[in-house]
Every structure is written in C-alpha cells, then in structure tokens.
Design a protein around this motif. Structure first.
Motif, PDB file in Angstrom:
ATOM      1  N   ARG A   1      51.028  45.483  39.144  1.00 53.21           N
ATOM      2  CA  ARG A   1      51.316  45.607  40.578  1.00 53.21           C
ATOM      3  C   ARG A   1      50.610  46.823  41.177  1.00 53.21           C
ATOM      4  NH1 ARG A   1      57.778  44.833  40.468  1.00 53.21           N
ATOM      5  NH2 ARG A   1      57.428  46.078  38.588  1.00 53.21           N
ATOM      6  N   SER A   2      50.531  47.915  40.402  1.00 52.24           N
ATOM      7  CA  SER A   2      49.807  49.096  40.894  1.00 52.24           C
ATOM      8  C   SER A   2      48.296  48.918  40.864  1.00 52.24           C
ATOM      9  CB  SER A   2      50.169  50.324  40.057  1.00 52.24           C
ATOM     10  OG  SER A   2      51.498  50.692  40.305  1.00 52.24           O
ATOM     11  N   ARG A   3      47.820  48.041  39.981  1.00 51.47           N
ATOM     12  CA  ARG A   3      46.369  47.918  39.769  1.00 51.47           C
ATOM     13  C   ARG A   3      45.802  46.624  40.335  1.00 51.47           C
ATOM     14  NH1 ARG A   3      46.753  52.561  38.941  1.00 51.47           N
ATOM     15  NH2 ARG A   3      48.097  52.257  37.152  1.00 51.47           N
ATOM     16  N   GLN A   4      46.612  45.900  41.083  1.00 51.55           N
ATOM     17  CA  GLN A   4      46.219  44.574  41.573  1.00 51.55           C
ATOM     18  C   GLN A   4      44.849  44.577  42.246  1.00 51.55           C
ATOM     19  OE1 GLN A   4      49.488  42.539  43.532  1.00 51.55           O
ATOM     20  NE2 GLN A   4      48.068  41.686  45.019  1.00 51.55           N
ATOM     21  N   LEU A   5      44.619  45.513  43.166  1.00 50.77           N
ATOM     22  CA  LEU A   5      43.346  45.523  43.909  1.00 50.77           C
ATOM     23  C   LEU A   5      42.172  45.875  43.002  1.00 50.77           C
ATOM     24  CD1 LEU A   5      44.487  47.159  47.280  1.00 50.77           C
ATOM     25  CD2 LEU A   5      44.159  44.722  46.749  1.00 50.77           C
ATOM     26  N   HIS A   6      42.386  46.794  42.056  1.00 45.49           N
ATOM     27  CA  HIS A   6      41.314  47.132  41.117  1.00 45.49           C
ATOM     28  C   HIS A   6      40.911  45.908  40.301  1.00 45.49           C
ATOM     29  CE1 HIS A   6      42.005  51.795  40.894  1.00 45.49           C
ATOM     30  NE2 HIS A   6      41.909  51.339  42.132  1.00 45.49           N
ATOM     31  N   VAL A   7      41.905  45.153  39.867  1.00 43.88           N
ATOM     32  CA  VAL A   7      41.616  43.990  39.013  1.00 43.88           C
ATOM     33  C   VAL A   7      40.902  42.906  39.825  1.00 43.88           C
ATOM     34  CG1 VAL A   7      42.611  42.198  37.538  1.00 43.88           C
ATOM     35  CG2 VAL A   7      43.553  44.517  37.475  1.00 43.88           C
ATOM     36  N   ILE A   8      41.359  42.676  41.041  1.00 43.66           N
ATOM     37  CA  ILE A   8      40.713  41.663  41.895  1.00 43.66           C
ATOM     38  C   ILE A   8      39.253  42.048  42.166  1.00 43.66           C
ATOM     39  CG2 ILE A   8      40.669  40.678  44.228  1.00 43.66           C
ATOM     40  CD1 ILE A   8      43.796  40.882  44.117  1.00 43.66           C
ATOM     41  N   ASP A   9      39.028  43.303  42.559  1.00 40.02           N
ATOM     42  CA  ASP A   9      37.648  43.752  42.819  1.00 40.02           C
ATOM     43  C   ASP A   9      36.783  43.589  41.572  1.00 40.02           C
ATOM     44  OD1 ASP A   9      38.237  44.365  45.386  1.00 40.02           O
ATOM     45  OD2 ASP A   9      38.378  46.535  45.104  1.00 40.02           O
ATOM     46  N   TRP A  10      37.345  43.976  40.458  1.00 38.84           N
ATOM     47  CA  TRP A  10      36.587  43.932  39.194  1.00 38.84           C
ATOM     48  C   TRP A  10      36.251  42.487  38.818  1.00 38.84           C
ATOM     49  CZ3 TRP A  10      37.203  42.320  34.024  1.00 38.84           C
ATOM     50  CH2 TRP A  10      36.281  42.879  33.135  1.00 38.84           C
ATOM     51  N   LEU A  11      37.198  41.577  39.039  1.00 41.73           N
ATOM     52  CA  LEU A  11      36.947  40.159  38.730  1.00 41.73           C
ATOM     53  C   LEU A  11      35.846  39.589  39.629  1.00 41.73           C
ATOM     54  CD1 LEU A  11      40.596  38.926  38.125  1.00 41.73           C
ATOM     55  CD2 LEU A  11      38.737  38.858  36.447  1.00 41.73           C
ATOM     56  N   HIS A  12      35.815  40.054  40.866  1.00 36.99           N
ATOM     57  CA  HIS A  12      34.736  39.626  41.766  1.00 36.99           C
ATOM     58  C   HIS A  12      33.379  40.107  41.261  1.00 36.99           C
ATOM     59  CE1 HIS A  12      36.457  37.478  45.101  1.00 36.99           C
ATOM     60  NE2 HIS A  12      37.434  38.353  45.231  1.00 36.99           N
ATOM     61  N   GLN A  13      33.348  41.370  40.836  1.00 36.32           N
ATOM     62  CA  GLN A  13      32.072  41.978  40.442  1.00 36.32           C
ATOM     63  C   GLN A  13      31.615  41.531  39.064  1.00 36.32           C
ATOM     64  OE1 GLN A  13      32.880  46.166  40.823  1.00 36.32           O
ATOM     65  NE2 GLN A  13      33.544  45.892  42.934  1.00 36.32           N
ATOM     66  N   THR A  14      32.565  41.387  38.161  1.00 37.65           N
ATOM     67  CA  THR A  14      32.254  41.080  36.768  1.00 37.65           C
ATOM     68  C   THR A  14      32.813  39.707  36.462  1.00 37.65           C
ATOM     69  OG1 THR A  14      32.622  43.410  36.334  1.00 37.65           O
ATOM     70  CG2 THR A  14      32.398  41.980  34.409  1.00 37.65           C
ATOM     71  N   GLN A  15      31.970  38.739  36.452  1.00 33.65           N
ATOM     72  CA  GLN A  15      32.447  37.372  36.230  1.00 33.65           C
ATOM     73  C   GLN A  15      32.771  37.189  34.752  1.00 33.65           C
ATOM     74  OE1 GLN A  15      32.950  34.871  38.584  1.00 33.65           O
ATOM     75  NE2 GLN A  15      32.742  36.575  40.002  1.00 33.65           N
ATOM     76  N   VAL A  16      34.049  37.251  34.412  1.00 32.62           N
ATOM     77  CA  VAL A  16      34.452  36.986  33.034  1.00 32.62           C
ATOM     78  C   VAL A  16      35.182  35.652  32.981  1.00 32.62           C
ATOM     79  CG1 VAL A  16      34.574  39.417  32.355  1.00 32.62           C
ATOM     80  CG2 VAL A  16      36.617  38.291  33.260  1.00 32.62           C
ATOM     81  N   ASP A  17      35.098  34.992  31.846  1.00 35.61           N
ATOM     82  CA  ASP A  17      35.764  33.699  31.680  1.00 35.61           C
ATOM     83  C   ASP A  17      37.233  33.886  31.342  1.00 35.61           C
ATOM     84  OD1 ASP A  17      33.388  31.661  31.704  1.00 35.61           O
ATOM     85  OD2 ASP A  17      32.722  33.396  30.547  1.00 35.61           O
ATOM     86  N   VAL A  18      37.487  34.939  30.567  1.00 33.67           N
ATOM     87  CA  VAL A  18      38.862  35.223  30.150  1.00 33.67           C
ATOM     88  C   VAL A  18      39.109  36.718  30.299  1.00 33.67           C
ATOM     89  CG1 VAL A  18      40.496  35.184  28.215  1.00 33.67           C
ATOM     90  CG2 VAL A  18      38.864  33.302  28.497  1.00 33.67           C
ATOM     91  N   LEU A  19      40.246  37.069  30.882  1.00 38.97           N
ATOM     92  CA  LEU A  19      40.656  38.474  30.955  1.00 38.97           C
ATOM     93  C   LEU A  19      42.032  38.614  30.311  1.00 38.97           C
ATOM     94  CD1 LEU A  19      40.417  41.414  31.872  1.00 38.97           C
ATOM     95  CD2 LEU A  19      41.279  40.719  34.118  1.00 38.97           C
TER      96      LEU A  19
END
Length: 266
Positions: free
Chosen positions: A12-30
């Motif tokens: 919940r504290s890191r939600q925006l960091h994770v969303i931004d990172w997923l946009h920038q770094t296309q990973v299949d599984v996190l």
DNA sequence: ATGGCAGTTCCTAACTGA
C-alpha cells in the motif's frame, strides 16, 4: 521471459512505485514480498487495470507474498502445508511467506525467508527451522512436473562474503552467519544455482540497503534477494540484473528489484 | 558507541524489520 522479485515493504505504501516500475520494466512475472496487508484490503484494482493476474497471500502488518503475472498462473498453492502436510509444517504456515504456481512450464516459488532478528534468539531458531522445512518442500516440488524451478524472493541471507559491503564480524551478524549460510546451501544442494552469479563474479552488487545508516548513498548494502534455478532453467538464463533505480526514489522500499531473463522456450 | 529509519497497529508507544 522476465521474472522479477521485489520486497516492497508494504504494497500500500509502495503502490505508485510498483505501478511506475511495471510500466517502465516490462516483466512477465513479478514476485512481491512484505506486502503487509490482508487479502481483502490488497490494492488489486490498479494492478489488474494493467492487465495483470494477481495471486496473493497476505496477513495483517507483517510478511505477505504475491505473484503478478501477464498470463494466468496454474496450480497456485500457498504455504508449505499443501505439499508437505500439516504435521511436518506445524506452526510455520501461520506467517505468510510462501506462494507458488506454474507459468510457461516453470514452477515459480516466491519466498520471504524469516529475518531471524538476532543470532541465538527465538526468531533465529525459527529461521533455521523454516529453512529445514523449505528444503523438504522444494525437494517435493522438484519431484513433480514441471520439474523446472525458479525459486526467488527475499532470502535474508547473504550466501558469500562478496554479497556484503563489509563482511567483518559476520560470524555474529544475522543474515551472514556460517550456520545460516550452511542452511541455505543445504537447500540449494537439491539442485539449485544462483542465477545472478552466472553473469557477475565481483562483489559490490546489492539488493538491500539499511534505511538507518544512509547505507544506500554509500552503497553499503547486502545482496539478499535471489533467483535460484534448476539446471534446465539455469542454462536458459540470459541475464540477471539488479535495478537500483527504485531505491533512489523518495520513500523507497529498503530493497530494490532483481530481474531474471530466460530464453523463450521454442 | 548498538544508535541511526520506516511501516503497521492494539495508532503518538511498541512491535518488527535486517
């Protein structure tokens, strides 16, 4: 195919960091650790809006693991008990630290290994007990299809001195004691290899930096977030890199993500 | 020097983390 692991220290504290990172770094599984939230309160919507499939196993305040995947994950189980039975596992499933599932013929095991607090403490004994059961658990998974394991997560153990910025006094430092290293090595002896070390021999590469000592600005870190692979997958690994960018943001997790890339199966 | 910071809840104090 890219498989990443990231201890986010509260989703919940890191939600925006994770969303931004997923946009920038296309990973299949996190694979996420320390989500710190009960399943009912997990912020699913912003991640499902990215088209991800979510598999979560959380609890209040502490621990908690999750798998996000671009494609559906099969055969999800949480905890040790579904594989080993309640009798062997005892109290070890009360803390939510294990989730596994199969994608692209790869069994992904996402782990949040106990920290252990201080050498000789009750929590330290719990950690060693947990690692013994982990070995049995992974051995059992290895014996069933698809036989290809990617075991990743926050191991809370630096396996070698080159994984620590300053390895002095390590005999008494939790996460680096010979006892913990041996316990992890015994897990790996079932047939798992460190993907990161396929590509990088030197020290100075870390995935966690203590908040309290301004450790990141001095690169005084530890490499405790790992991907361990069975031989077939180890052969297919084409990179394993630590992305320190999220650690530089304001109010970061104390860990940063590690990304494994595998050659696509024909 | 045994602390420093961060997140959470039993929420302004105590805990856990690593």
């Amino acid at each position: 195919m890219k498989i990443a692991t990231w201890n986010v220290n509260s989703i919940r504290s890191r939600q925006l960091h994770v969303i931004d990172w997923l946009h920038q770094t296309q990973v299949d599984v996190l694979c996420l650790q320390e989500t710190k939230v009960v399943d009912a309160d997990f912020p699913r919507q912003p991640f499902e809006a990215l088209g991800l499939h979510l598999y979560i196993c959380g609890q209040k305040s502490y621990n908690g693991v999750a798998i996000f995947s671009k494609t559906p994950v099969e055969d999800i189980t949480t905890g040790f008990s579904p594989i080993l039975g309640a009798e062997i596992v005892g109290d070890l499933d009360e803390q939510k630290r294990v989730i596994t599932g199969v994608v692209n013929n790869i069994r992904i095991v996402n782990l949040y290994v106990p920290n252990g607090s201080a050498v000789g403490s009750e929590k330290y004994d719990y950690k060693l007990r947990w690692l013994k059961v982990l070995r049995e658990y992974l051995q059992a998974l290895l014996e069933q299809p698809p036989h290809n394991l990617c075991v990743c997560g926050d191991f809370n153990i630096a396996l070698e001195d080159r994984d620590i910025h300053d390895p002095k006094n390590r005999e008494n430092q939790v996460m680096a004691t010979p006892t913990e290293r041996l316990a992890l090595q015994e897990v790996l002896n079932i047939g798992l290899s460190d993907a990161f070390r396929k590509f990088t021999d030197e020290g100075g590469h870390f995935s966690w930096w203590d908040y309290r000592t301004r450790a990141f600005s001095h690169n005084r870190g530890w490499r405790i977030d790992h991907h361990y692979l069975t031989p077939n997958l180890y052969q297919k690994a084409i990179s394993c890199t630590i992305d320190i960018a999220p650690r530089k943001l304001t109010q970061p997790s104390d860990h940063t993500p590690v990304i494994l890339e595998l050659l696509e199966s024909p």
